[in-house]
Design a protein around this motif. Structure first.
Motif, PDB file in Angstrom:
ATOM      1  N   LYS A   1       0.917  -1.119  -0.238  1.00 42.67           N
ATOM      2  CA  LYS A   1       0.643  -0.297  -0.013  1.00 42.67           C
ATOM      3  C   LYS A   1       0.664   1.296  -0.122  1.00 42.67           C
ATOM      4  O   LYS A   1       2.047   1.244   0.257  1.00 42.67           O
ATOM      5  CB  LYS A   1      -0.516   0.201   1.299  1.00 42.67           C
ATOM      6  CG  LYS A   1      -1.774  -1.071   1.161  1.00 42.67           C
ATOM      7  CD  LYS A   1      -3.156  -1.371   2.675  1.00 42.67           C
ATOM      8  CE  LYS A   1      -3.544  -2.728   2.591  1.00 42.67           C
ATOM      9  NZ  LYS A   1      -5.083  -2.482   3.350  1.00 42.67           N
ATOM     10  N   CYS A   2       0.972   1.870  -0.684  1.00 39.88           N
ATOM     11  CA  CYS A   2       1.696   3.178  -1.556  1.00 39.88           C
ATOM     12  C   CYS A   2       0.463   4.525  -0.960  1.00 39.88           C
ATOM     13  O   CYS A   2      -0.552   4.278  -1.458  1.00 39.88           O
ATOM     14  CB  CYS A   2       2.172   2.940  -2.815  1.00 39.88           C
ATOM     15  SG  CYS A   2       3.593   1.147  -2.334  1.00 39.88           S
TER      16      CYS A   2
ATOM     17  N   SER B   1      -3.749  10.450  -2.656  1.00 41.07           N
ATOM     18  CA  SER B   1      -3.598   9.658  -3.649  1.00 41.07           C
ATOM     19  C   SER B   1      -3.184   8.539  -3.196  1.00 41.07           C
ATOM     20  O   SER B   1      -1.846   9.201  -2.451  1.00 41.07           O
ATOM     21  CB  SER B   1      -3.851  10.500  -5.198  1.00 41.07           C
ATOM     22  OG  SER B   1      -4.346  10.867  -5.510  1.00 41.07           O
ATOM     23  N   PHE B   2      -3.907   7.245  -3.130  1.00 39.67           N
ATOM     24  CA  PHE B   2      -3.888   5.767  -2.912  1.00 39.67           C
ATOM     25  C   PHE B   2      -2.806   4.616  -3.385  1.00 39.67           C
ATOM     26  O   PHE B   2      -4.458   5.370  -4.338  1.00 39.67           O
ATOM     27  CB  PHE B   2      -4.391   5.946  -1.402  1.00 39.67           C
ATOM     28  CG  PHE B   2      -4.081   6.248  -0.197  1.00 39.67           C
ATOM     29  CD1 PHE B   2      -2.717   6.649   0.884  1.00 39.67           C
ATOM     30  CD2 PHE B   2      -5.186   8.022  -0.049  1.00 39.67           C
ATOM     31  CE1 PHE B   2      -2.915   7.739   2.026  1.00 39.67           C
ATOM     32  CE2 PHE B   2      -5.096   9.578   0.773  1.00 39.67           C
ATOM     33  CZ  PHE B   2      -4.387   8.918   1.975  1.00 39.67           C
ATOM     34  N   LEU B   3      -2.608   4.143  -3.521  1.00 38.81           N
ATOM     35  CA  LEU B   3      -1.930   2.741  -4.833  1.00 38.81           C
ATOM     36  C   LEU B   3      -1.958   2.239  -4.179  1.00 38.81           C
ATOM     37  O   LEU B   3      -1.545   2.042  -3.286  1.00 38.81           O
ATOM     38  CB  LEU B   3      -0.828   3.526  -5.541  1.00 38.81           C
ATOM     39  CG  LEU B   3      -1.541   4.539  -6.603  1.00 38.81           C
ATOM     40  CD1 LEU B   3      -1.479   5.558  -6.705  1.00 38.81           C
ATOM     41  CD2 LEU B   3      -0.946   4.616  -8.043  1.00 38.81           C
TER      42      LEU B   3
ATOM     43  N   HIS C   1     -10.507   6.245  -3.894  1.00 37.88           N
ATOM     44  CA  HIS C   1     -12.217   5.457  -3.397  1.00 37.88           C
ATOM     45  C   HIS C   1     -12.669   5.173  -2.623  1.00 37.88           C
ATOM     46  O   HIS C   1     -12.902   5.821  -1.318  1.00 37.88           O
ATOM     47  CB  HIS C   1     -11.931   6.195  -5.435  1.00 37.88           C
ATOM     48  CG  HIS C   1     -14.194   6.162  -4.904  1.00 37.88           C
ATOM     49  ND1 HIS C   1     -14.740   7.159  -4.901  1.00 37.88           N
ATOM     50  CD2 HIS C   1     -14.827   5.019  -5.084  1.00 37.88           C
ATOM     51  CE1 HIS C   1     -15.735   6.556  -4.835  1.00 37.88           C
ATOM     52  NE2 HIS C   1     -15.862   5.616  -5.125  1.00 37.88           N
ATOM     53  N   LEU C   2     -11.617   4.397  -2.897  1.00 40.39           N
ATOM     54  CA  LEU C   2     -11.912   2.553  -2.524  1.00 40.39           C
ATOM     55  C   LEU C   2     -11.249   3.166  -0.694  1.00 40.39           C
ATOM     56  O   LEU C   2     -12.152   2.605   0.246  1.00 40.39           O
ATOM     57  CB  LEU C   2     -11.027   1.389  -2.796  1.00 40.39           C
ATOM     58  CG  LEU C   2     -10.974   0.414  -1.899  1.00 40.39           C
ATOM     59  CD1 LEU C   2     -12.564   0.236  -1.906  1.00 40.39           C
ATOM     60  CD2 LEU C   2     -11.160  -0.999  -2.536  1.00 40.39           C
ATOM     61  N   ARG C   3     -10.232   3.721  -0.804  1.00 41.31           N
ATOM     62  CA  ARG C   3      -9.793   4.198   0.611  1.00 41.31           C
ATOM     63  C   ARG C   3     -10.961   5.038   1.765  1.00 41.31           C
ATOM     64  O   ARG C   3     -11.012   4.549   2.820  1.00 41.31           O
ATOM     65  CB  ARG C   3      -8.545   4.351   0.946  1.00 41.31           C
ATOM     66  CG  ARG C   3      -7.572   4.863   2.337  1.00 41.31           C
ATOM     67  CD  ARG C   3      -6.499   4.754   1.905  1.00 41.31           C
ATOM     68  NE  ARG C   3      -5.557   5.891   3.313  1.00 41.31           N
ATOM     69  CZ  ARG C   3      -4.504   5.587   3.821  1.00 41.31           C
ATOM     70  NH1 ARG C   3      -4.671   4.213   3.074  1.00 41.31           N
ATOM     71  NH2 ARG C   3      -4.396   6.379   5.185  1.00 41.31           N
TER      72      ARG C   3
END
Length: 761
Positions: free
Chosen positions: A281-282, A290-292, A314-316
């Motif tokens: 997770k980054c 923004s998370f990826l 969005h999911l986070r």
């Protein structure tokens, strides 16, 4: 710059020409040879001019040399335009020069130069032409070699053969073999090898390009952002989706940078090689919001990593929202989102809990409240304002109910209440008064103060083991029987039995419609003199046990079940078959067919009626259409449009039950009717009731003023008939003139009874 010019001119630079490799090779070789010859002849010309200035006889050689320079310069100019032609002229020029020197020159050096030139021709031919041409040239030189030997007298005597000077023969033979055969064959072998290598290289290049394009396409269209990097995290390649995800639309170079320059681990910040894990997770360094997720797909044979990126921003956010609102979500599962009242499931659960924990004998009342005109409110004020009505009503209801009452919102505009009641409220009159007292009569929307109407279904709980779900079903049954006059309806066993009976009757009706077992009866419509001018078609349903079901009952039931279009279609086909037989027999007695409105709203029935009319142009004269004005759908614009179409096709249209239904005077404007039927309820009190007399008289006068014919139904006495004839009624119908009878009475024996009518001709 001079060096670059020579590279470009002699085509030794890879970017010097766009020609094919073989053409570039030939042009390059041709230019090198021509340039070399130019340098040689140029040097020879300068030398001749410098050392033979005092000898006028020696100017011929410089002139010939200058001519050679001009020809070679011209060939050098044409070398890139006409390769083979230029090469052929150049080789021909060398051959001419070699033969001239070898045969006609007396100087030994000139002869050697000529022979060397001739022996070199096969090699030059091979450079520009095929191996066969080179071989032919080599074989032709054999004649030159033999001719030269004969002139040298190497084999004229034995002494010459044994002398040391014979070594010159072997030297000449060596030169001949090397230049004429050895070098051309060796060069041919090299060129052949190079050509084969070039073909294989082209095939390999084509396959490599195809595979590269294929891999590029696969890489770009994997469906997910993908990155190829080495073991140290250096980005070697990435597709467009990955670039857009990392740069957020900014034009920045990513290839050659490192993964850590763009992403930072949110779960293991101390690990620089977090992307080597199966999943990590980054966060994006350029945008901390923004998370990826980085998923390592594989380690390639070159030791590179294939990484797939997934945008989980969005999911986070949803996950955080769900985690932070877990309690609220749990509440939403059991409560209505608008009013915060218990929903259906939670309401039943609370009621069942109350019932199961009640001590001793316990009585209660369950009732469902439905706001009657909510659809009108929704249409007039909009959904938001209508929701405010629901919210205001729920708050007002909760304020007026006691704490012991359980209230819930079932769905839409239905609310349920369960309250404990004592012996006083077991009397329906008292409970009715209690319910009315807790319901708000008016609700304010903006500046408007609206009167609110309700329909209520009530069921008692008498400690007999009923469950909340069963009580709600009973309330629903009672709710169906609430009316505008009596809005509060109580459930009882007779009502349940009645509902069951209606359900069974509905199933039997559906089967009867399917079997086409509902018959047509006819009742005559007569003139003032008693002559039959037309009939009214009436539907009659005879059960298997011989009993008849009232048309009022089964027509209403068919309308509720949506069976009217099918029923009307079946009856219409039967009626048209009779009219077709009468048409063939010249029986000109029309039959009126009743429509309740639901049939005309049905596209299939309307299409059937129009198709029957198109196939039978006379049908509009024999079939009259009676529109039941009591049907709510009669005010629909589609009904009016289709009735206008039928009127244009020549159908007579009658308004049935005038004065008892929806906007009677408005219907006279909207419906293209030419017949008005006075309902039996206005005729029955005649001639004694003065008010009914005035209503009937004014109705007839109204119809006459609109050029409409009038039919009065329900006539049972002579006095009624005389009175209506005197008022100007055109057509009369009722038991006094004839009761309804099966249509077969008029069609039996080849329509014998129908033929007795006056309108047969």
């Amino acid at each position: 710059m001079l060096l670059n010019f020579f590279r470009q001119y002699f085509l030794v630079s890879s970017t010097s020409s766009q020609r094919s490799d073989s053409d570039r090779f030939r042009i390059s070789a041709l230019r090198i040879l021509l340039t070399s010859c130019l340098l040689v002849f140029g040097s020879f010309t300068l030398h001749s001019l410098v050392f033979n200035l005092n000898n006028a006889d020696d100017y011929l050689i410089p002139l010939i040399s200058a001519a050679y320079i001009c020809v070679l310069s011209l060939l050098l100019y044409l070398s890139s335009l006409h390769i083979k032609l230029t090469a052929s002229i150049f080789i021909g020029l060398l051959a001419l020069t070699g033969w001239s020197l070898a045969l006609f020159s007396e100087e030994s050096n000139a002869v050697k130069f000529g022979l060397t030139t001739l022996y070199s021709l096969p090699l030059m031919v091979r450079l520009f032409f095929s191996f066969k041409a080179s071989l032919i040239c080599s074989l032709a030189n054999c004649a030159t070699f033999v001719l030269e030997l004969s002139e040298s007298h190497y084999f004229s005597n034995l002494d010459a053969f044994m002398s040391p000077t014979f070594s010159a023969f072997y030297f000449q033979l060596l030169i001949f073999v090397l230049l004429n055969f050895g070098l051309p064959l060796a060069v041919s072998r090299i060129l052949h090898t190079l050509q084969m290598s070039l073909r294989r290289f082209r095939d390999l290049t084509a396959r490599l390009n195809h595979h590269t394009e294929l891999y590029e396409e696969i890489f770009e269209h994997t469906g997910t952002p993908t990155i190829l990097c080495d073991k140290k995290g250096k980005v070697l390649k990435l597709n467009e989706k990955a670039e857009a995800l990392l740069t957020k639309g900014q034009h920045r170079t990513i290839e050659g940078t490192r993964i850590n320059d763009w992403l930072s681990s949110t779960s293991d910040s101390s690990n620089r090689y977090f992307w080597q894990k199966d999943a990590a997770k980054c966060a994006l360094r350029t945008d901390a919001k923004s998370f990826l997720e980085v998923h390592r797909s594989a380690l390639t044979t070159h030791g590179h990593y294939v990484l797939h990126l997934q945008d989980v921003t969005h999911l986070r956010a949803l996950t955080q929202e769900l985690e932070s609102t877990q309690q609220t979500n749990s509440r939403l599962t059991h409560f209505d989102s608008l009013t915060r009242l218990p929903n259906h499931t939670n309401f039943c659960m609370q009621v069942n809990h109350r019932i199961s924990h009640a001590q001793d004998y316990y009585t209660g009342a369950m009732f469902i409240i439905r706001i009657s005109q909510f659809k009108l409110l929704n249409k007039q004020y909009g959904r938001e304002q209508a929701n405010r009505v629901i919210l205001h009503f729920s708050k007002s209801l909760q304020e007026r109910l006691s704490d012991t009452t359980i209230t819930g919102r079932l769905r839409g505009v239905k609310f349920a209440c369960f309250m404990p009641v004592g012996q006083t409220y077991l009397i329906q009159r008292n409970l009715r008064a209690l319910i009315k007292s807790i319901l708000p009569e008016q609700i304010k929307i903006g500046t408007d103060l609206l009167n609110i109407d309700y329909q209520i279904g009530v069921s008692y709980y008498t400690n007999e083991g009923e469950k909340a779900e069963e009580l709600l079903e009973r309330c629903e049954m009672a709710l169906e029987y609430s009316t505008s006059a009596e809005r509060i309806s109580f459930f009882d066993q007779q009502l349940e039995a009645k509902l069951v009976q209606e359900h069974k009757l509905g199933l039997a009706l559906a089967q009867a419609v399917k079997d086409k077992s509902i018959d047509i009866w006819l009742q005559p419509q007569v003139t003032g003199s008693g002559e039959i001018r037309s009939f009214e078609a009436l539907a009659r349903w005879k059960r298997e046990d011989g009993s008849y079901i009232s048309p009022i009952t089964f027509i209403k039931l068919a309308e509720e079940l949506g069976l009217l279009p099918k029923l009307a279609e079946s009856l219409l086909k039967k009626l048209v078959a009779v009219l077709e037989a009468w048409h063939e027999e010249h029986i000109k007695t029309p039959i009126a067919f009743n429509l309740a409105g639901q049939e005309l709203m049905n596209d299939g029935f309307f299409a059937l009626l129009m198709s029957l009319t198109s196939d039978r142009p006379w049908l509009s004269d024999m079939l009259e259409l009676e529109i039941t004005e009591t049907s709510p759908v009669m005010t629909h614009s589609l009904i009016h449009k289709r009735l206008r179409t039928l009127s244009q096709y020549g159908f007579s249209i009658a308004i049935d039950d005038f004065g008892t239904g929806q906007a009677s005077l408005g219907q006279l404007i909207d419906i293209p009717a030419n017949i008005l039927k006075i309902d039996r309820r206005f005729v029955s009190p005649l001639p004694d009731d003065r008010r009914h007399y005035d209503i009937v008289k004014s109705t007839i006068q109204l119809a006459k003023s609109l050029n409409m014919s009038v039919i009065a139904e329900g006539i049972e006495t002579r006095e009624q008939a005389n009175l209506l004839v005197g008022l100007g009624c055109d057509t009369l119908q009722g038991y006094y003139y004839g009761k309804p009878c099966p249509i077969t009475e008029w069609t039996d024996n080849n329509n014998e009874k129908a033929k007795e009518l006056r309108m047969v001709y």
